[in-house]
Design a protein around this motif. Structure first.
Motif, PDB file in Angstrom:
ATOM      1  N   THR A 244      37.899  41.876  66.681  1.00  0.00           N
ATOM      2  CA  THR A 244      37.447  42.045  65.302  1.00  0.00           C
ATOM      3  C   THR A 244      36.843  40.748  64.811  1.00  0.00           C
ATOM      4  N   GLU A 245      35.643  40.839  64.253  1.00  0.00           N
ATOM      5  CA  GLU A 245      35.001  39.623  63.751  1.00  0.00           C
ATOM      6  C   GLU A 245      35.447  39.321  62.335  1.00  0.00           C
ATOM      7  N   ILE A 246      35.556  38.022  62.045  1.00  0.00           N
ATOM      8  CA  ILE A 246      35.915  37.627  60.686  1.00  0.00           C
ATOM      9  C   ILE A 246      34.657  37.459  59.838  1.00  0.00           C
ATOM     10  N   GLN A 247      34.830  37.345  58.529  1.00  0.00           N
ATOM     11  CA  GLN A 247      33.758  36.945  57.633  1.00  0.00           C
ATOM     12  C   GLN A 247      33.737  35.417  57.568  1.00  0.00           C
TER      13      GLN A 247
ATOM     14  N   LYS B  50      18.762  32.849  51.147  1.00  0.00           N
ATOM     15  CA  LYS B  50      19.610  31.690  51.461  1.00  0.00           C
ATOM     16  C   LYS B  50      20.457  31.905  52.722  1.00  0.00           C
TER      17      LYS B  50
ATOM     18  N   LEU C  21      21.218  34.838  54.199  1.00  0.00           N
ATOM     19  CA  LEU C  21      21.782  36.180  54.364  1.00  0.00           C
ATOM     20  C   LEU C  21      20.667  37.154  54.762  1.00  0.00           C
TER      21      LEU C  21
ATOM     22  N   HIS D  49      25.636  45.101  60.296  1.00  0.00           N
ATOM     23  CA  HIS D  49      26.078  46.179  59.399  1.00  0.00           C
ATOM     24  C   HIS D  49      24.888  46.752  58.625  1.00  0.00           C
ATOM     25  N   PHE D  50      23.981  45.876  58.207  1.00  0.00           N
ATOM     26  CA  PHE D  50      22.783  46.333  57.494  1.00  0.00           C
ATOM     27  C   PHE D  50      21.876  47.137  58.421  1.00  0.00           C
TER      28      PHE D  50
ATOM     29  N   ILE E 179      21.021  50.787  57.196  1.00  0.00           N
ATOM     30  CA  ILE E 179      19.724  50.983  56.540  1.00  0.00           C
ATOM     31  C   ILE E 179      18.528  50.732  57.463  1.00  0.00           C
TER      32      ILE E 179
ATOM     33  N   THR F 237      41.979  34.816  56.131  1.00  0.00           N
ATOM     34  CA  THR F 237      40.596  35.053  56.522  1.00  0.00           C
ATOM     35  C   THR F 237      40.332  36.551  56.550  1.00  0.00           C
ATOM     36  N   GLU F 238      39.262  36.972  55.900  1.00  0.00           N
ATOM     37  CA  GLU F 238      38.947  38.399  55.883  1.00  0.00           C
ATOM     38  C   GLU F 238      38.134  38.794  57.108  1.00  0.00           C
ATOM     39  N   ILE F 239      38.380  39.995  57.584  1.00  0.00           N
ATOM     40  CA  ILE F 239      37.607  40.485  58.725  1.00  0.00           C
ATOM     41  C   ILE F 239      36.353  41.211  58.236  1.00  0.00           C
ATOM     42  N   GLN F 240      35.446  41.489  59.152  1.00  0.00           N
ATOM     43  CA  GLN F 240      34.324  42.372  58.864  1.00  0.00           C
ATOM     44  C   GLN F 240      34.768  43.805  59.149  1.00  0.00           C
ATOM     45  N   GLY F 241      34.276  44.745  58.390  1.00  0.00           N
ATOM     46  CA  GLY F 241      34.646  46.143  58.634  1.00  0.00           C
ATOM     47  C   GLY F 241      34.479  46.969  57.383  1.00  0.00           C
TER      48      GLY F 241
ATOM     49  N   ILE G  82      39.338  46.113  56.009  1.00  0.00           N
ATOM     50  CA  ILE G  82      39.469  44.743  55.510  1.00  0.00           C
ATOM     51  C   ILE G  82      40.745  44.592  54.684  1.00  0.00           C
TER      52      ILE G  82
ATOM     53  N   LYS H 172      23.058  52.361  51.311  1.00  0.00           N
ATOM     54  CA  LYS H 172      24.131  53.093  52.013  1.00  0.00           C
ATOM     55  C   LYS H 172      25.485  52.376  51.923  1.00  0.00           C
TER      56      LYS H 172
ATOM     57  N   LEU I 171      26.049  49.141  51.167  1.00  0.00           N
ATOM     58  CA  LEU I 171      26.011  47.673  51.283  1.00  0.00           C
ATOM     59  C   LEU I 171      25.454  47.073  49.995  1.00  0.00           C
ATOM     60  N   PRO I 172      25.690  45.807  49.671  1.00  0.00           N
ATOM     61  CA  PRO I 172      26.436  44.823  50.473  1.00  0.00           C
ATOM     62  C   PRO I 172      27.933  45.086  50.561  1.00  0.00           C
TER      63      PRO I 172
ATOM     64  N   PRO J 290      31.655  45.149  50.986  1.00  0.00           N
ATOM     65  CA  PRO J 290      32.667  44.091  51.041  1.00  0.00           C
ATOM     66  C   PRO J 290      32.068  42.689  51.196  1.00  0.00           C
ATOM     67  N   TYR J 291      30.753  42.629  51.529  1.00  0.00           N
ATOM     68  CA  TYR J 291      30.128  41.320  51.735  1.00  0.00           C
ATOM     69  C   TYR J 291      29.489  40.786  50.452  1.00  0.00           C
TER      70      TYR J 291
ATOM     71  N   LYS K 287      30.552  39.264  47.931  1.00  0.00           N
ATOM     72  CA  LYS K 287      30.938  37.913  47.492  1.00  0.00           C
ATOM     73  C   LYS K 287      30.057  36.840  48.124  1.00  0.00           C
ATOM     74  N   HIS K 288      29.667  37.065  49.381  1.00  0.00           N
ATOM     75  CA  HIS K 288      28.806  36.085  50.051  1.00  0.00           C
ATOM     76  C   HIS K 288      27.401  36.090  49.436  1.00  0.00           C
ATOM     77  N   PHE K 289      26.917  37.286  49.104  1.00  0.00           N
ATOM     78  CA  PHE K 289      25.591  37.391  48.480  1.00  0.00           C
ATOM     79  C   PHE K 289      25.621  36.784  47.077  1.00  0.00           C
TER      80      PHE K 289
ATOM     81  N   ILE L  21      23.000  33.948  46.436  1.00  0.00           N
ATOM     82  CA  ILE L  21      21.757  34.310  45.732  1.00  0.00           C
ATOM     83  C   ILE L  21      22.000  34.760  44.291  1.00  0.00           C
TER      84      ILE L  21
END
Lengths: 185, 185
Positions: free
Chosen positions: A38-41, A76, A78, A85-86, A90, B38-42, B47, B76, B78-79, B81-82, B84-86, B90
């Protein structure tokens, strides 16, 4: 296991084939392991380091792992490590659309390989190619290759010889190869 | 530790204050723990489950954790759970720009709380509010509140009384509260 055998933790046959071909020249026998990691963020480096450490622990031997990012300059950096996932949700059209509000379509394709032995810190090898995001062109169906243009051609319009000379993945693998050759003498 | 004391693993004082106020009505004493998880991707669920399990193990007692997503329908989900990074890279303007190519500006604000005891499976409580993404309006500076509009007002234009009646976080906390009240009799 010979000292020249390395496990590449990937579920992507395309990536395996590419890495196998490049590394075989330096006498490294690459075998794939489809282990669920599992990949982390986080940043590109954090994600790759974490994946490498856990893969080495699970397998109990030296491994290489890889993470690929597509970083839009206008956003920046992203979607960066989240591009998969994108792409899944999409597609390439949706990725291109994310830049509709911007004149700046420049992007960086980043590939990071990590080599890791259990209990050790991973060593990272980064390849980076600067290009721009365009409407899809070319027959290639590998990931976002049709929308990443480098010097007038998209990755999908290049043959593998052309692509391998300039691709982010090839650059990272070259660094890894050089390091492995030095390590093994 | 009394059986009515719960640790909320968060580094966000705003989220803590909101949860503390809502849960105090049901006799739960919420204390914060700023533990680095640390949060995972998913998916949203993956998550939150993963975070809850690891937080409960680290703390050695029952915990609640939370994850917030902003899901654009045109992208669809997104973003998601991600977000926060966006938001960090940006800002709200960049988030709004991501929908420039689409007429459909609808989005869902999703809050997922998880309750977890060490060694047990987490229990999830989801709150979801449907709205749309607009150019920033309102004085609130909390996350993406200025660009999420619900029935004519952005979250940032609402006072906390208005917002708490319809917000994704309030809905999730209501479900958690009801469950805690039943559990503790």
């Amino acid at each position: 296991m010979s000292s020249r055998t390395l496990f590449f933790v990937t579920s992507n046959p395309g990536k395996l084939a590419e890495a196998k071909a490049i590394l075989s020249a330096s006498g490294v026998n690459l075998e794939s392991k489809n282990v669920e990691i599992t990949e982390i963020q986080g940043t590109i480096e954090e994600i790759t380091r974490d994946k490498a450490k856990r893969a080495a622990e699970q397998i109990g031997g030296p491994v290489i792992v890889e993470d690929t990012c597509l970083c839009f300059d206008a956003l920046k950096g992203l979607p960066g490590p989240y591009v998969k996932h994108f792409l899944k949700e999409i597609g390439t059209r949706g990725l291109t659309n994310m830049l509709a509000a911007y004149d700046d379509k420049t992007a960086q394709a980043v590939c990071t390989f990590a080599y890791c032995e259990p209990g050790s810190e991973p060593i990272l090898f980064e390849g980076r190619t600067k290009g721009k995001v365009v409407r899809a062109r070319g027959e290639g169906s590998f990931g976002w290759d049709p929308i990443f243009e480098y010097e007038g051609s998209t990755y999908a319009e290049m043959d593998s010889y052309q692509k391998n000379k300039i691709s982010h993945r090839f650059k990272a693998l070259q660094k890894l190869t050089a390091w492995l050759e030095e390590k093994h003498g």
